[in-house]
Motif scaffolding. Structure first.
Motif, PDB file in Angstrom:
ATOM      1  N   LEU B  90       0.826  -0.806  -0.237  1.00  0.00           N
ATOM      2  CA  LEU B  90      -0.014  -0.022   0.073  1.00  0.00           C
ATOM      3  C   LEU B  90       1.350   1.282  -0.045  1.00  0.00           C
ATOM      4  O   LEU B  90       0.854   2.200  -0.470  1.00  0.00           O
ATOM      5  N   GLY B  91       1.837   0.952   0.610  1.00  0.00           N
ATOM      6  CA  GLY B  91       2.772   2.539   0.788  1.00  0.00           C
ATOM      7  C   GLY B  91       3.543   3.016  -0.357  1.00  0.00           C
ATOM      8  O   GLY B  91       3.477   3.773  -0.679  1.00  0.00           O
ATOM      9  N   VAL B  92       3.805   1.571  -0.933  1.00  0.00           N
ATOM     10  CA  VAL B  92       4.889   1.406  -2.069  1.00  0.00           C
ATOM     11  C   VAL B  92       3.649   2.689  -3.326  1.00  0.00           C
ATOM     12  O   VAL B  92       4.696   3.536  -4.184  1.00  0.00           O
ATOM     13  N   LEU B  93       2.517   1.961  -3.503  1.00  0.00           N
ATOM     14  CA  LEU B  93       1.837   2.412  -4.327  1.00  0.00           C
ATOM     15  C   LEU B  93       1.134   3.838  -3.887  1.00  0.00           C
ATOM     16  O   LEU B  93       1.430   4.437  -5.482  1.00  0.00           O
ATOM     17  N   THR B  94       0.997   3.847  -2.784  1.00  0.00           N
ATOM     18  CA  THR B  94       0.735   5.091  -2.537  1.00  0.00           C
ATOM     19  C   THR B  94       1.647   6.440  -2.637  1.00  0.00           C
ATOM     20  O   THR B  94       0.798   7.368  -3.573  1.00  0.00           O
ATOM     21  N   GLY B 118       7.775   5.716   0.905  1.00  0.00           N
ATOM     22  CA  GLY B 118       6.088   5.542   1.077  1.00  0.00           C
ATOM     23  C   GLY B 118       6.152   3.599   1.573  1.00  0.00           C
ATOM     24  O   GLY B 118       5.540   3.980   2.637  1.00  0.00           O
ATOM     25  N   MET B 119       6.737   3.356   1.459  1.00  0.00           N
ATOM     26  CA  MET B 119       6.809   1.547   1.457  1.00  0.00           C
ATOM     27  C   MET B 119       7.260   1.399   3.263  1.00  0.00           C
ATOM     28  O   MET B 119       6.686   1.243   3.702  1.00  0.00           O
ATOM     29  N   LEU B 120       8.593   2.111   2.954  1.00  0.00           N
ATOM     30  CA  LEU B 120       9.329   1.576   4.652  1.00  0.00           C
ATOM     31  C   LEU B 120       8.070   2.561   6.094  1.00  0.00           C
ATOM     32  O   LEU B 120       7.967   1.755   7.342  1.00  0.00           O
ATOM     33  N   VAL B 121       7.743   3.906   5.502  1.00  0.00           N
ATOM     34  CA  VAL B 121       6.930   4.691   6.490  1.00  0.00           C
ATOM     35  C   VAL B 121       5.439   3.568   6.358  1.00  0.00           C
ATOM     36  O   VAL B 121       5.453   3.187   7.905  1.00  0.00           O
ATOM     37  N   SER B 122       5.127   3.215   5.525  1.00  0.00           N
ATOM     38  CA  SER B 122       3.955   2.274   5.910  1.00  0.00           C
ATOM     39  C   SER B 122       4.135   0.993   7.179  1.00  0.00           C
ATOM     40  O   SER B 122       3.251   1.009   7.774  1.00  0.00           O
ATOM     41  N   MET B 123       5.375   0.109   6.344  1.00  0.00           N
ATOM     42  CA  MET B 123       5.522  -0.774   7.360  1.00  0.00           C
ATOM     43  C   MET B 123       5.818  -0.531   8.733  1.00  0.00           C
ATOM     44  O   MET B 123       5.800  -1.207   9.967  1.00  0.00           O
ATOM     45  N   LEU B 124       6.924   0.618   8.716  1.00  0.00           N
ATOM     46  CA  LEU B 124       6.870   0.997  10.053  1.00  0.00           C
ATOM     47  C   LEU B 124       6.121   1.327  11.387  1.00  0.00           C
ATOM     48  O   LEU B 124       6.088   0.978  12.104  1.00  0.00           O
ATOM     49  N   MET B 125       5.399   2.028  10.930  1.00  0.00           N
ATOM     50  CA  MET B 125       3.850   2.710  11.426  1.00  0.00           C
ATOM     51  C   MET B 125       3.437   1.229  11.647  1.00  0.00           C
ATOM     52  O   MET B 125       3.056   0.915  13.147  1.00  0.00           O
ATOM     53  N   GLY B 126       2.960   0.432  11.202  1.00  0.00           N
ATOM     54  CA  GLY B 126       2.788  -1.099  11.322  1.00  0.00           C
ATOM     55  C   GLY B 126       3.723  -1.637  12.631  1.00  0.00           C
ATOM     56  O   GLY B 126       2.728  -2.267  13.159  1.00  0.00           O
ATOM     57  N   LEU B 139      -4.734   1.886   8.187  1.00  0.00           N
ATOM     58  CA  LEU B 139      -4.295   2.384   6.802  1.00  0.00           C
ATOM     59  C   LEU B 139      -4.387   4.036   6.348  1.00  0.00           C
ATOM     60  O   LEU B 139      -4.157   4.526   5.480  1.00  0.00           O
ATOM     61  N   LEU B 140      -5.644   4.775   7.015  1.00  0.00           N
ATOM     62  CA  LEU B 140      -5.456   5.594   6.699  1.00  0.00           C
ATOM     63  C   LEU B 140      -4.205   6.756   7.115  1.00  0.00           C
ATOM     64  O   LEU B 140      -4.150   7.542   6.142  1.00  0.00           O
ATOM     65  N   PRO B 141      -3.433   6.091   8.028  1.00  0.00           N
ATOM     66  CA  PRO B 141      -2.209   6.900   8.643  1.00  0.00           C
ATOM     67  C   PRO B 141      -0.678   6.804   7.630  1.00  0.00           C
ATOM     68  O   PRO B 141      -0.380   7.673   7.163  1.00  0.00           O
ATOM     69  N   ALA B 142      -0.588   5.655   7.086  1.00  0.00           N
ATOM     70  CA  ALA B 142      -0.163   4.833   6.150  1.00  0.00           C
ATOM     71  C   ALA B 142      -0.565   6.080   5.111  1.00  0.00           C
ATOM     72  O   ALA B 142       0.657   5.737   4.215  1.00  0.00           O
ATOM     73  N   CYS B 143      -0.871   5.223   3.742  1.00  0.00           N
ATOM     74  CA  CYS B 143      -1.440   6.376   3.503  1.00  0.00           C
ATOM     75  C   CYS B 143      -1.137   7.849   3.418  1.00  0.00           C
ATOM     76  O   CYS B 143      -0.481   8.234   2.263  1.00  0.00           O
ATOM     77  N   LEU B 144      -1.489   8.060   4.364  1.00  0.00           N
ATOM     78  CA  LEU B 144      -1.375   9.615   4.535  1.00  0.00           C
ATOM     79  C   LEU B 144       0.351  10.219   4.278  1.00  0.00           C
ATOM     80  O   LEU B 144       1.009  10.819   3.867  1.00  0.00           O
TER      81      LEU B 144
END
Lengths: 383, 383, 383
Positions: B90-94, B118-126, B139-144
């Motif tokens: 999701l992060g890399v695509l967004t 973006g990918m790293l941010v999204s994954m690290l949030m998880g 998914l909301l903060p991950a996309c933003l």
């Protein structure tokens, strides 16, 4: 008759100039930047060269550039603490050698520019270590830390060059903070004292002693080398005096300004007594008053302003960094001096380009000669 | 006879060169940067293009640039944790889509440069979330957060371009730190674990297990994707091997160096076992050893130095940021790699301009061809 | 007949243009940048000049540049708190005078660029002081702090100029943080309140009141001047409206966005009620929506994004700085606005060069005139 040909006249004036130059050189043989030494040194053995580069590096800590000053400072450090002097010597030699191995610019190395950061890192590791003197394992991080300074110096130079700024002691400040953070206070191999706040976190219970405060002013000059004893501090001041009387005067003035700033903010009395309140002011004052700007009454006022700003910024930073047990080192003076070099307006007209920075007296003289030359030229064209 | 005309000879050498080139291309079809793919992709549907850009972005995290490596890494992440893999995808695509919408440079987008942060941010949030897997609100903060990376990438690029520096993972490090600060540990919507110190704040009570430490070395490569399982880590290492064997070797070497640095500073045993001590060293080693500099024994030594500096800086930063409950992420490796790129002296002579950075093997080959071409030219002019 | 000679036609069109210009000037006499005032001011006494420069400086705080707006704002501040208004006036005059003495660029001084940072520093010292109103000793640090802003403005300008970036309120943010660090909460001479976290460190016990939250939106505009009363905040909004309706709309919009961001992160209710959650969003929104970029629907979307980023970054920074008792001031908005100015891609095509930045309406009009001029030119060449 003595004016019959122009060529003759020119030659005469040249010989007169060269005579004056020679007398001046004789007088100034051991003072100032000792540039003449570089010519005599060209074919010497590497060991001797390294020693001179190292001694220049030692004097660079206090913004001087004179091997004799460096030797005097080393003697002062030896007097204060032989272990500190050993660490300092090791640091300056390691980082100079590392710069040679890493293929850094020859002029920079021979000017001692790659030595002073390593020396400070190595010495401060000793100061903050809680393992006591002659803890030989400390030589390992001292060597590595000193060598790391060359990486930082070499990497920061292209960044700061864009604005013709010196790298100054940024590498030292970065490396020592990283080292202290890396080891932490309870490290089993390299323990160290946590830094204490300079600010008035606890109310000063004792009366302030005026004599001690005054004693803190020369100590502020010694604290540039983390030296807290009066005798060695005065010897260090003497070393600066040998390089440039103007610089020595600004060092004392800056230290006094820093002490004043400390008093106005009611910092801990120990900071005032030990000279820790003064050394950032001293560095900030020296940088502006004569070294990077041609000395006159305007730059003198700016130098005082720079000392005040450095001292207040130091109090602020030591309060901030003290919350995580870190010392403020000379971050404040380094950043304020960098700021002063960036200033536009009236101060910038007196700025000396970084490549031409020499002792304040030399800067003044070259400007006078240049002016005199211009006037003489004007007169000759009138004839 | 075969040498009677110069034109004939030239043509022959050209055809031989093009044949060798073709064979080489055949061998290297799936390795290296897979530049040839870009030609076949010109008229494809947007969905397919986005997938390839995304896969390139996935591989960019570990300094590779190969869609197949990206696919392998995604498979490894799916193996380790499907939720993490989903967040990463999701992060890399967004962030890639955000870059397209914001009108970023087409070559950058198709090279995957806008995906990896973006990918790293999204994954690290998880990873830091304490709400457990499959917490869909994340998914909301991950996309933003992923989209914010494009802002930071695009804004930092002109700053760093002045010194021909890459933006690297600065956006990821900034966004994740801001996210963790913004939510704080007790946020009712997005709670997260506070980071623990890497330093020896509490004395290690248990014995150090050598096997576990050795196991931490390949895990250090996996930790670049916040993956702490051995199998997926080895698969990620395989993905790097596919892109470039030299890079994979440096990844392992750097992770080993980082573990060594961790041992020397007596960090918590869990850091060593989980590979967290190694991943900054791995990144620092990979950046210098072959990627941004032509590989030879000198740059190899600098790569080891870079790994040590990254590892020590990481310990320091994690001690500092740990005091406010923040992780050090890959700040250390990113800053040390940037420092190495700025170095003057002997290292800078091997530096590859940012626009020509490709896989280490490609860099070596192009330098050899260029040298060979020069020699051949020299010989032909002698005739 | 009226078209028989080209010269006649040209003259006619010129006179029509100048008539239109005059009417436009008449309408816009008190709005926009009031550039015409500069011509009438050339031979006036220094006191009057200083007053106008100061009033421009006051309006610069909220990104306007209009002496009447400045006067309205001063009136609003006086209404809210005479002591604050006194401190603000002192700050703006001190720093403008310091800039004159330090020989700063005349156009910058007369544009009020050296006043707004000093004003903010001086006012915020009063806000954070725990010694109560009319504590006259505070005038000392207020004057020194305001003068220090000139040093920082002048020193940061050459750094930021390389990327055509404004210095903005960086000097204010730096000086106020250093002042608060320097004095610390228990300073015997200049005590101050420690800043409280904006984040949800303690769970909000009370119910959220929607009316109070809505009331916080206009208060967010007032909080740019640290003013927390509704009446004066509306007057300040009116002052912005006088300068530019577009800017005022974006101020309200940004404040609303900031409040929304605060709600999504569950910040303390007091932050929402007092408008502290909104003011960074307002500043971030105003900078992008019309001021530094030509207004259109694209830049409008970017302005909203900028408001969100500013607001979230403010929450993050206030959580970080709150751990050492410091406020986040307007660091977030200043950095996000700087980031937006650095952005490449579609936003950068609408960027107005720093030297031509005027009121949003003026920017729009000059672009339309330029377009119209181009079309007219195209038609005339067709004839």
């Amino acid at each position: 008759m003595w004016m019959d040909t122009k060529a003759e006249e020119k030659e005469a004036s040249r010989s007169r100039a060269s005579l004056g130059q020679r007398v001046l050189n004789g007088l100034l043989f051991f003072t100032g930047d000792m540039e003449h030494l570089n010519k005599y040194m060209q074919d010497k053995v590497f060991g001797l060269l390294l020693a001179v580069w190292g001694l220049r590096g030692v004097s660079r800590v206090i913004l001087a550039n004179n091997p004799l000053s460096g030797a005097l400072i080393l003697a002062a450090l030896c007097w204060a603490s032989p272990w500190q002097a050993l660490l300092g010597t090791l640091g300056v030699l390691t980082s100079t050698l590392a710069a040679v191995i890493m293929g850094q610019d020859g002029a920079e190395v021979s000017g001692g520019l790659h030595g002073f950061n390593g020396m400070l890192v190595s010495m401060l590791m000793g100061v903050f270590s809680s393992a006591g003197d002659w803890y030989w394992w400390l030589l390992l991080p001292a060597c590595l830390g000193s060598a790391t300074c060359v990486f930082l110096f070499s990497g920061l130079a292209p960044l700061l060059d864009r604005w013709d700024l010196p790298v100054a002691v940024f590498p030292f400040n970065i490396v020592i903070v990283l080292y202290l953070l890396c080891t932490g206070p309870y490290n089993p191999y390299f323990p160290h004292h946590p830094a204490t706040h300079a600010g008035p976190m606890e109310i000063n219970a004792t009366e302030l002693m005026a004599v001690e405060v005054l004693r803190g002013i020369p100590l502020g000059v010694g604290q540039i080398f983390a030296c807290g004893a009066l005798g060695p501090s005065l010897l260090i001041l003497g070393a600066v005096l040998l390089y440039s009387p103007l610089l020595a005067a600004h060092a004392l003035l800056g230290s006094a300004v820093g002490t004043l700033a400390g008093l106005s903010m009611a910092v801990r009395h120990e900071s005032l007594y030990s000279g820790l309140s003064g050394f950032n002011g001293a560095l900030g004052c020296m940088a502006v008053g004569g070294l990077f700007f041609t000395f006159n009454w305007r730059t003198h006022l700016y130098a005082i302003a720079s000392a005040f700003l450095s001292a207040y910024a130091d109090i602020a930073l030591s309060n901030l960094l003290g919350t995580v047990g870190l010392p403020a080192c000379s971050w404040a003076a380094t950043m304020i001096a960098t700021l002063m070099l960036l200033l536009t307006g009236s101060l910038s007209t007196y700025r000396i380009p970084m490549g031409q920075v020499m002792s304040p007296e030399h800067n003044l003289r070259s400007r006078k000669q240049w002016k005199a030359g211009k006037t003489a030229e004007g007169e000759s064209t009138n004839v």
